[in-house]
Design an enzyme around this catalytic site. Structure first.
Site, PDB file in Angstrom:
ATOM      1  N   TYR A  73       0.852  -1.152   0.060  1.00 16.45           N
ATOM      2  CA  TYR A  73      -0.143  -0.016  -0.041  1.00 16.45           C
ATOM      3  C   TYR A  73       0.834   1.209  -0.015  1.00 16.45           C
ATOM      4  O   TYR A  73       0.562   1.990  -0.547  1.00 16.45           O
ATOM      5  CB  TYR A  73      -1.085   0.022   1.189  1.00 16.45           C
ATOM      6  CG  TYR A  73      -2.011   1.008   1.130  1.00 16.45           C
ATOM      7  CD1 TYR A  73      -3.180   0.929   0.525  1.00 16.45           C
ATOM      8  CD2 TYR A  73      -1.703   2.267   1.881  1.00 16.45           C
ATOM      9  CE1 TYR A  73      -3.938   1.824   0.306  1.00 16.45           C
ATOM     10  CE2 TYR A  73      -2.630   3.590   1.711  1.00 16.45           C
ATOM     11  CZ  TYR A  73      -3.804   3.014   1.061  1.00 16.45           C
ATOM     12  OH  TYR A  73      -4.951   4.247   1.096  1.00 16.45           O
ATOM     13  N   PHE A 125      -7.548  22.269 -23.693  1.00 16.33           N
ATOM     14  CA  PHE A 125      -7.705  21.085 -24.076  1.00 16.33           C
ATOM     15  C   PHE A 125      -9.087  20.789 -22.994  1.00 16.33           C
ATOM     16  O   PHE A 125      -9.175  21.165 -21.987  1.00 16.33           O
ATOM     17  CB  PHE A 125      -6.741  20.217 -23.559  1.00 16.33           C
ATOM     18  CG  PHE A 125      -7.067  18.552 -23.731  1.00 16.33           C
ATOM     19  CD1 PHE A 125      -7.107  18.300 -25.085  1.00 16.33           C
ATOM     20  CD2 PHE A 125      -7.241  17.832 -22.875  1.00 16.33           C
ATOM     21  CE1 PHE A 125      -7.418  16.869 -25.526  1.00 16.33           C
ATOM     22  CE2 PHE A 125      -7.755  16.349 -23.058  1.00 16.33           C
ATOM     23  CZ  PHE A 125      -7.920  16.039 -24.367  1.00 16.33           C
ATOM     24  N   THR A 126      -9.808  19.553 -23.370  1.00 15.09           N
ATOM     25  CA  THR A 126     -11.286  19.428 -22.850  1.00 15.09           C
ATOM     26  C   THR A 126     -11.140  19.147 -21.226  1.00 15.09           C
ATOM     27  O   THR A 126     -11.829  20.119 -20.612  1.00 15.09           O
ATOM     28  CB  THR A 126     -11.912  18.150 -23.564  1.00 15.09           C
ATOM     29  OG1 THR A 126     -10.900  17.103 -23.546  1.00 15.09           O
ATOM     30  CG2 THR A 126     -12.117  18.290 -24.917  1.00 15.09           C
ATOM     31  N   ASP A 216       1.620  21.186 -19.711  1.00 15.46           N
ATOM     32  CA  ASP A 216       1.027  20.029 -19.748  1.00 15.46           C
ATOM     33  C   ASP A 216       1.892  19.023 -20.620  1.00 15.46           C
ATOM     34  O   ASP A 216       2.162  19.351 -21.994  1.00 15.46           O
ATOM     35  CB  ASP A 216      -0.305  19.999 -20.878  1.00 15.46           C
ATOM     36  CG  ASP A 216      -1.128  18.765 -20.777  1.00 15.46           C
ATOM     37  OD1 ASP A 216      -0.552  17.759 -20.760  1.00 15.46           O
ATOM     38  OD2 ASP A 216      -2.048  18.849 -21.122  1.00 15.46           O
ATOM     39  N   LYS A 259      -0.044   8.836 -23.082  1.00 10.62           N
ATOM     40  CA  LYS A 259       0.428   9.067 -24.465  1.00 10.62           C
ATOM     41  C   LYS A 259       2.049   8.656 -24.621  1.00 10.62           C
ATOM     42  O   LYS A 259       2.455   7.818 -24.715  1.00 10.62           O
ATOM     43  CB  LYS A 259       0.221  10.528 -24.678  1.00 10.62           C
ATOM     44  CG  LYS A 259      -1.330  10.690 -24.949  1.00 10.62           C
ATOM     45  CD  LYS A 259      -2.192  10.628 -23.704  1.00 10.62           C
ATOM     46  CE  LYS A 259      -3.534  11.361 -23.880  1.00 10.62           C
ATOM     47  NZ  LYS A 259      -4.402  11.324 -22.681  1.00 10.62           N
ATOM     48  N   PHE A 450     -18.883  15.441 -25.487  1.00  3.87           N
ATOM     49  CA  PHE A 450     -18.435  14.736 -26.773  1.00  3.87           C
ATOM     50  C   PHE A 450     -18.413  13.231 -26.482  1.00  3.87           C
ATOM     51  O   PHE A 450     -18.595  12.379 -27.274  1.00  3.87           O
ATOM     52  CB  PHE A 450     -17.158  15.233 -27.337  1.00  3.87           C
ATOM     53  CG  PHE A 450     -15.888  15.074 -26.383  1.00  3.87           C
ATOM     54  CD1 PHE A 450     -15.617  16.301 -25.449  1.00  3.87           C
ATOM     55  CD2 PHE A 450     -15.030  13.983 -26.207  1.00  3.87           C
ATOM     56  CE1 PHE A 450     -14.733  16.120 -24.593  1.00  3.87           C
ATOM     57  CE2 PHE A 450     -14.097  14.107 -25.277  1.00  3.87           C
ATOM     58  CZ  PHE A 450     -13.796  15.323 -24.500  1.00  3.87           C
TER      59      PHE A 450
HETATM   60  O1  PLI Z   1      -6.816  11.180 -20.440  1.00  2.00           O
HETATM   61  P1  PLI Z   1      -6.165  11.618 -19.406  1.00  2.00           P
HETATM   62  O2  PLI Z   1      -6.888  11.830 -18.339  1.00  2.00           O
HETATM   63  O3  PLI Z   1      -4.902  10.667 -19.043  1.00  2.00           O
HETATM   64  O4  PLI Z   1      -5.310  12.834 -19.840  1.00  2.00           O
HETATM   65  C1  PLI Z   1      -5.862  14.071 -20.214  1.00  2.00           C
HETATM   66  C2  PLI Z   1      -5.162  14.942 -21.290  1.00  2.00           C
HETATM   67  C3  PLI Z   1      -4.587  15.945 -20.770  1.00  2.00           C
HETATM   68  N1  PLI Z   1      -3.858  16.749 -21.687  1.00  2.00           N
HETATM   69  C4  PLI Z   1      -3.810  16.321 -22.954  1.00  2.00           C
HETATM   70  C5  PLI Z   1      -3.140  17.309 -23.828  1.00  2.00           C
HETATM   71  C6  PLI Z   1      -4.553  15.408 -23.572  1.00  2.00           C
HETATM   72  O5  PLI Z   1      -4.223  15.109 -24.675  1.00  2.00           O
HETATM   73  C7  PLI Z   1      -5.288  14.762 -22.708  1.00  2.00           C
HETATM   74  C8  PLI Z   1      -5.943  13.504 -22.944  1.00  2.00           C
HETATM   75  N2  PLI Z   1      -6.195  13.204 -24.228  1.00  2.00           N
HETATM   76  C9  PLI Z   1      -6.980  12.240 -24.908  1.00  2.00           C
HETATM   77  C10 PLI Z   1      -7.681  11.127 -24.007  1.00  2.00           C
HETATM   78  C11 PLI Z   1      -7.111  12.288 -26.217  1.00  2.00           C
HETATM   79  O6  PLI Z   1      -7.625  11.293 -26.773  1.00  2.00           O
HETATM   80  O7  PLI Z   1      -6.376  13.014 -26.974  1.00  2.00           O
END
Ligand code: PLI
Length: 477
Positions: A73, A125-126, A216, A259, A450
């Site tokens: 943990y 960003f969303t 970011d 990513k 979306f």
């Molecule tokens: O999907 P998360 O929660 O691991 O990360 C959010 C996120 C933050 N910043 C940026 C630039 C992103 O592209 C992002 C997530 N992007 C997604 C899910 C995408 O399909 O682009």
């Protein structure tokens, strides 16, 4: 002799068979999904270009690392490995794991934003903007104007317009701006990079005004590769060196490891200030998990630590972006309207240019993504008015300048032949584009609409007009 090809620095050890579907099955599937590609079961998808998030193939070293998961943990050995990797390549002394990027965004926003604050950023960003607004801030877009022009070949469309930032500081005062939010690369602009020169200038400005700069870093490795390739004086530096400098210019970073870092789940918040890190750790134990695992299993932390090391290798990043450019070039050669130059993680179709017969309130990008799926089994993502949502204050629909469909390339997953199928399918759809009908909402969620929105075609005939479409070489039916 230096090699020209972007060929992959790996070979395939395990494969995942894909299910082929008929056109009739896909018509049914998209109707059942409310014409939203997010709502399709992935078993009904042939080539999945919805996102590059969490969809990468892990290496054999990462899978081996999963077996070294220490599921204690507290104080798991994998946390220390991750902390070392982040400190070595990103340089932040405080490393707080989170379940994914938005966990870091939530934590940071709550820690730093007070109601009535303002957060400028190089395009929204969303999830980032949603968490800023949830914490009580107003977001301000301070990206250069050229970012909104899909055809400009400007090499650094992710740059901040310092005059916009300056105007905001003069208007609201530096004390109402907890931080400037800088994304590298800029997802909603087409995966476009920010230049090192601009980042240095933003740092100088924010330092002079006593404002924090938060990066970011989700695709910062890809951004570093563009800096190496395009920015004068950077050719001889490694991607890792450039990445380190980019982070050194910031006070902290939110990261989605899903990513750049080649994992299926995970993220982190990196910080320099002790007091902010203390507050963030207090919040993480409430919302994510203990500060040494942040909602992740030990094995996930290990996979991310190894993924970070793999992600900064020159051969990897060259091949990763090389594949994206390969697809982009095939579409450019065929005269398909795409965002130029091609970005780091995706090729973005300009849906407004491709479907000029559809008004914005019939959501051309949403319609194009649905039509591409029906035609080919390829899943893409809308990145236009549906993603932009509504104005937080007035409730009016936002219509961003860019109305795009994103063909997002997962890392180390698809082959060059898959990219050829994608190009041929988009070209075939382009030939019958006048037949694509618009969409209207049947269900609109309040937040990040979306993801779960549902639609129906505005025309009783359905997604396409009744006219006979020419046989397409690659339609799988
Ligand atoms: O999907 P998360 O929660 O691991 O990360 C959010 C996120 C933050 N910043 C940026 C630039 C992103 O592209 C992002 C997530 N992007 C997604 C899910 C995408 O399909 O682009």
């Amino acid at each position: 002799m230096s090699r020209q090809s972007w060929a992959e620095p790996w070979r395939i050890k395990v494969v995942e068979p894909l299910r082929m579907t008929s056109r009739a099955e896909r018509e049914r599937a998209i109707r059942d999904a409310g014409y939203n590609t997010f709502l399709l079961p992935s078993d009904d998808v042939y080539i999945d270009l919805l996102t590059d998030s969490g969809t990468s193939a892990m290496s054999d070293r990462q899978w081996a690392g999963m077996m070294l998961g220490d599921e204690a943990y507290a104080g798991s050995r994998n946390f220390y490995h991750l902390q070392d990797a982040v400190r070595q390549y990103y340089g932040y002394p405080h490393v707080i794991p989170t379940h994914q990027g938005r966990g870091a965004e939530h934590t940071l926003s709550r820690a730093l934003i007070k109601p009535g604050d303002h957060v400028p950023g190089n395009m929204y960003f969303t999830t980032t903007r949603a968490h800023q607004e949830l914490a009580g801030a107003t977001f301000h877009d301070i990206i250069v104007d050229i970012a909104h022009d899909p055809v400009s070949e400007c090499p650094f469309k992710g740059d901040v317009d310092l005059s916009k930032l300056d105007a905001l500081v003069r208007h609201v005062g530096a004390d109402r701006i907890p931080y400037v939010s800088v994304a590298a690369t800029v997802n909603m602009a087409g995966g476009q990079p920010i230049s090192l020169a601009n980042l240095r200038a933003v740092r100088a400005f924010t330092r002079a005004h006593g404002i924090r700069l938060i990066l970011d870093a989700t695709r910062a490795v890809e951004n570093a590769w563009f800096i190496q390739q395009r920015e004068p004086g950077q050719k001889s530096r490694t991607v890792a060196e450039i990445l380190f400098e980019m982070c050194a210019l910031s006070d902290g970073a939110t990261m989605s490891g899903k990513k750049d870092s080649l994992v299926n789940i995970g993220g982190w918040l990196g910080l320099r200030e002790d007091a902010v890190a203390d507050e963030a750790r207090n919040l993480v134990v409430l919302f994510e998990g203990l500060h040494s695992y942040g909602g992740l299993a030990g094995r996930d932390l290990e996979a991310m630590a190894i993924g970070i090391e793999e992600s900064v290798r020159e051969e990897h990043i060259r091949s990763r972006i090389g594949q994206v450019l390969y697809l982009g070039q095939a579409l450019i050669d065929a005269g398909i309207p795409v965002v130029r130059p091609i970005g780091g993680h995706a090729v973005y179709l300009d849906a407004a240019a491709m479907l000029p017969h559809l008004p914005r309130d019939q959501f051309p990008a949403q319609a194009l993504a649905a039509a591409l799926y029906v035609e080919s089994g390829i899943r893409s993502m809308e990145r236009g008015a549906v993603s932009a949502g509504r104005d937080a204050l007035t409730g009016a629909n936002l219509y961003p300048a860019l109305e795009l469909v994103r063909l997002t390339i997962p890392r180390r997953v698809y082959t060059q032949a898959h990219m050829d199928v994608v190009a041929e399918s988009v070209i075939a759809l382009h030939e019958v584009r006048e037949q694509v009908h618009g969409l209207q909402f049947t269900y609109e969620p309040q937040r990040l609409r979306f993801f779960q929105a549902r639609f129906k075609p505005v025309d009783a005939a359905g997604m396409f007009s009744d006219a006979e479409r020419p046989e397409r070489a690659l339609a799988m039916s």
